[in-house]
Design an enzyme around this catalytic site. Sequence first.
Site, short mmCIF file in Angstrom:
data_model
loop_
_atom_site.label_atom_id
_atom_site.label_comp_id
_atom_site.label_asym_id
_atom_site.label_seq_id
_atom_site.Cartn_x
_atom_site.Cartn_y
_atom_site.Cartn_z
N HIS A 181 0.87 -1.19 0.00
CA HIS A 181 0.00 0.00 0.00
C HIS A 181 0.90 1.23 0.00
O HIS A 181 1.65 1.45 0.96
CB HIS A 181 -0.90 0.01 1.23
CG HIS A 181 -1.83 -1.16 1.29
ND1 HIS A 181 -3.09 -1.14 0.72
CD2 HIS A 181 -1.68 -2.40 1.82
CE1 HIS A 181 -3.67 -2.32 0.91
NE2 HIS A 181 -2.83 -3.11 1.56
N LYS B 54 -7.46 -6.68 -7.92
CA LYS B 54 -7.59 -6.99 -6.49
C LYS B 54 -9.04 -6.98 -6.06
O LYS B 54 -9.74 -5.98 -6.24
CB LYS B 54 -6.80 -5.95 -5.69
CG LYS B 54 -6.91 -6.09 -4.17
CD LYS B 54 -6.18 -7.31 -3.67
CE LYS B 54 -6.43 -7.55 -2.18
NZ LYS B 54 -5.73 -6.62 -1.31
N ASP C 245 2.25 -6.32 2.65
CA ASP C 245 1.03 -5.67 3.12
C ASP C 245 1.38 -4.50 4.03
O ASP C 245 0.66 -4.19 4.97
CB ASP C 245 0.09 -6.66 3.84
CG ASP C 245 -1.32 -6.09 3.99
OD1 ASP C 245 -1.65 -5.10 3.31
OD2 ASP C 245 -2.08 -6.63 4.81
C1 NCD Z 1 -4.79 -2.50 4.65
C2 NCD Z 1 -4.85 -0.98 4.48
O1 NCD Z 1 -4.67 -0.26 5.46
O2 NCD Z 1 -5.05 -0.53 3.33
N1 NCD Z 1 -4.94 -2.81 6.05
C3 NCD Z 1 -4.53 -3.93 6.67
O3 NCD Z 1 -4.82 -4.08 7.86
N2 NCD Z 1 -3.83 -4.85 6.05
C4 NCD Z 1 -5.82 -3.15 3.79
C5 NCD Z 1 -5.66 -4.64 3.68
O4 NCD Z 1 -4.79 -5.13 2.97
O5 NCD Z 1 -6.42 -5.35 4.32
ZN ZN Z 2 -3.20 -5.01 2.00
#
Ligand code: NCD
Ligand code: ZN
Length: 344
Positions: free
Chosen positions: A15, A95, A240
């Site tokens: 992200h 996704k 992630d």
């Molecule tokens: C992610 C986010 O903040 O975008 N959060 C997370 O807890 N992993 C989204 C996701 O991948 O679930």
């Molecule tokens: Zn994620």
Amino acid sequence: MNKIILNNPLDMHLHLRDYDMLKLVAPLSSKQFSGALIMPNLVPPITTKDMLKDYKKRIQLSTSNDNFEAYMTIFFQLYDKKFLEDIKDDITAIKLYPAGITTNSDGGISSFDIETLRATLEAMSDLNIPLSIHGESDGFVMDRENEFLPIYEKLAVNFPNLKIIMEHITTKEACDMVLKYDNLFATITLHHLLITLDDLAGGLLKPHLFCKPIAKRYEDKKALLFLATSGNDKVMFGSDSAPHPTSKKESCGCAAGIFTAPIALQYLVDIFIKDSFDENQIKTATKNLQKFLSYNAVKIYGIKPTKKQITIVKKPFKIPANYTYGDIVVTPMDANEQINWSIL
Ligand code: NCD
Ligand code: ZN
């Protein structure tokens, strides 16, 4: 062994957010990784070619000179084949989020009825576009991933030529499922190799360890560690890494997401070679790390990574208390703690 060389490391679930947050976090990944699969859950989510191209440009501006490839994704919707044909060369995957299941997923899917999904998934299958899935139900938080496993199974059976990536798997049962079908693959995060629910909530609550899917039990972590480190072809590293401003994490109503981008490679080296006692074991561990961190993703996604060598040395690295850009402050996982390995 005091030095490990990593070739073309890839982060297949990242992200990067947007604007100032993007400017803060993107260089922390682009310096160390050869490329990353960029998640589309912005507000609003990335659903058109124009949004995708503009976002990619902003990422490139934030990672300039780093020889870093942003592998783009769009947010799953019931797209038609014409749309997919037009966008396929600009994306590496699509996704899918169940509606409302995690950060910025309100526009996700609320029914997994095969007939509803068929036209889009058959088109993706024909065009060889992988489907990446956040696999959680809306049940009890510890059971969500396992409750979703029958949906993975149904999709794998109904669309045998569609590559399906089970994102950030966290349970022993998910580790078994990925091995059961040829067209299932998975990413594993750093944090799920390091923590269990106990680290998050067993003592004082640690908001910087709160994420979706939530960290599970010791036996789940053990199964993930085995799958990641054993040289299996079906699993890839996907951090992630999901930054949120520190004020949104250290708050009543803590946002889900753990920020690990700047510490991922150092910790992965530690995890993989920790139990090696001689040169041969280190060689095997490094080979398996290389598969997890790059070679498997190259094969699964059919990508050609940009060339990058990263050297990790056995020298303590104190994780910064936070990272800042302008008014934005982000706290990494294990802030202020020390890791045994540093990036040269
Ligand atoms: C992610 C986010 O903040 O975008 N959060 C997370 O807890 N992993 C989204 C996701 O991948 O679930
Ligand atoms: Zn994620």
